[in-house]
Enzyme design. Structure first.
Site: not given
Ligand code: NAP
Ligand code: G4F
Length: 328
Positions: A59, A81, A85, A126, A128, A153, A157, A183
């Site tokens: 963890d 990763l 998130s 990220t 963000e 968040y 980061k 993504h």
């Molecule tokens: P995700 O689906 O939310 O996966 C995050 C993983 O982290 C989950 O498997 C979760 O475990 C694990 N985790 C949470 N807290 C933990 C802890 N205390 N110790 C160990 N593991 C823990 O996120 P993702 O979309 O794959 O993104 C991967 C990484 O890229 C994240 O760091 C995110 O912030 C970053 N990121 C994502 C995006 C995007 O658009 N997807 C963009 C930029 C950066 P559980 O399954 O047990 O909950």
């Molecule tokens: O899908 P979201 O929750 O993603 P957000 O906030 O962009 O964050 C994701 O991307 C980041 C990279 O830029 C990662 F670092 C982060 O871990 C995560 O993967 O929201 C996208 C947009 C926001 O502006 C939010 O306000 O969609 C808008 N939104 C509008 N209605 C909503 C909703 N978002 C969510 N989750 N739910 C809604 O109903």
């Protein structure tokens, strides 16, 4: 001998796609899992990878568990990763978000420093972190754009980003930040807006729901396909020198456009089903993300392969299948 990679966050969205890529490159993949009463392997199962990974307990909030894992594996590469998130949930759980996303990275860097100092480290940074920051010339964000995070968040980061840079500069560790823009994929977490919409569209189309409640529909995001983005993570750790890279498509769309396309894909008009709901508005919004990934394209030779309309269609089709199967 096969290279060893440790992937934290193996049960999330990116973990399985990265594991799939590393396995295809001949790696032995270790996946870190935290203690859970009922761990969910659905995403690994989706890619048929459950039995391909060696699991280790750990963890990010428990430094000793990370030291144990690193000492046991002595990995060639570590991909961090794991994170809390979900931006939307980070105001309610700001301390937890900080402990996992900020201090958790410090714990992991220390474990590597003590037990595997030549291991290469990838930090999931990220877009963000940019928040309100825009490149003055083209309104996009690149590696030189100042950070102005807008959520707990984003703030957590930024700390992790700078700690990664600091350990690189202080201890000559091979530590790289991938500054990834949004993504998505069929195994995206259900709370994120793209998956919330694709799942909502599928349930409405198949008669299991009548409407979909969303927050800010004007928000613009640069959305790519997760399967493409994990390849950039791997490439970053194969370079001669560690560095930080923006990974993005260079194109952005509003939440409204995403919803419009997703409903259109199943022959429906989004206006008939989507309701705006203040519960999903955030205390502070990031209105506009669009990444300039020229550096990654030139130095890593990385390119995205999935267009925005294809990504929307991929996600809606996967949810149609899932909802149908669940209700059969
Ligand atoms: P995700 O689906 O939310 O996966 C995050 C993983 O982290 C989950 O498997 C979760 O475990 C694990 N985790 C949470 N807290 C933990 C802890 N205390 N110790 C160990 N593991 C823990 O996120 P993702 O979309 O794959 O993104 C991967 C990484 O890229 C994240 O760091 C995110 O912030 C970053 N990121 C994502 C995006 C995007 O658009 N997807 C963009 C930029 C950066 P559980 O399954 O047990 O909950
Ligand atoms: O899908 P979201 O929750 O993603 P957000 O906030 O962009 O964050 C994701 O991307 C980041 C990279 O830029 C990662 F670092 C982060 O871990 C995560 O993967 O929201 C996208 C947009 C926001 O502006 C939010 O306000 O969609 C808008 N939104 C509008 N209605 C909503 C909703 N978002 C969510 N989750 N739910 C809604 O109903």
């Amino acid at each position: 001998m096969a290279k060893k990679a440790l992937v934290t966050g193996i049960l999330g969205q990116d973990g399985p796609y990265l594991a799939q890529h590393l396995l295809s490159q001949g790696y032995k993949v270790y996946g870190m899992i935290r203690r859970y009463s009922n761990p969910n392997f659905e995403n690994l199962e989706y890619l048929n990878l459950m039995n391909e990974i060696e699991y280790v307990d750990g963890d990010l909030t428990d430094e000793a568990s990370l030291m144990g894992a690193i000492k046991f594996i002595r990995p060639d590469e570590v991909y961090n990763l794991a994170a809390q998130s979900f931006v939307g949930g980070s105001w309610e759980q700001a301390k937890l978000t900080t402990e996992v996303n900020a201090l958790g990275v410090l714990h992991l860097l220390n474990a590597i420093k003590y037990f595997a100092p030549t291991s290469r480290f990838y930090q999931a940074s990220t877009s963000e972190m940019f928040g309100l920051g825009l490149n003055k010339h083209d309104g996009m964000q690149d590696e030189g754009t100042p950070f102005h995070p807008r959520s707990p968040y984003g703030v957590s980061k930024v700390y992790a980003y700078w700690m990664t840079v600091n350990y690189r500069e202080s201890y000559k560790m091979f530590a790289a930040n991938g500054i990834l823009f949004n993504h998505e994929s069929p195994i995206r977490g259900i709370q994120f807006v793209t998956r919330k919409i694709s799942d909502g569209v599928a349930r409405i189309k198949l008669g299991f729901a009548k409407e979909l409640h969303l927050g800010n529909m004007d928000s613009m995001r640069d959305w790519g396909f997760a399967g493409d983005y994990v390849k950039a993570m791997h490439l970053m750790l194969q370079q001669d020198e560690p560095d930080d890279y923006v990974v993005a498509t260079g194109e952005n769309h509003s939440v409204r456009e995403y919803a419009e396309l997703a409903f259109k894909h199943v022959g429906l008009n989004w206006k008939d089903y989507v309701k705006t709901d203040p519960r999903f508005q955030r205390p502070a919004e990031v209105p506009n993300l669009k990444g300039n990934s020229e550096k990654a394209r030139k130095k890593l030779g990385w390119e995205p392969t999935v267009s925005f309309p294809d990504l929307v269609a991929m996600m809606v089709d996967a949810d149609l299948k899932r909802v149908e199967k669940r209700n059969r």
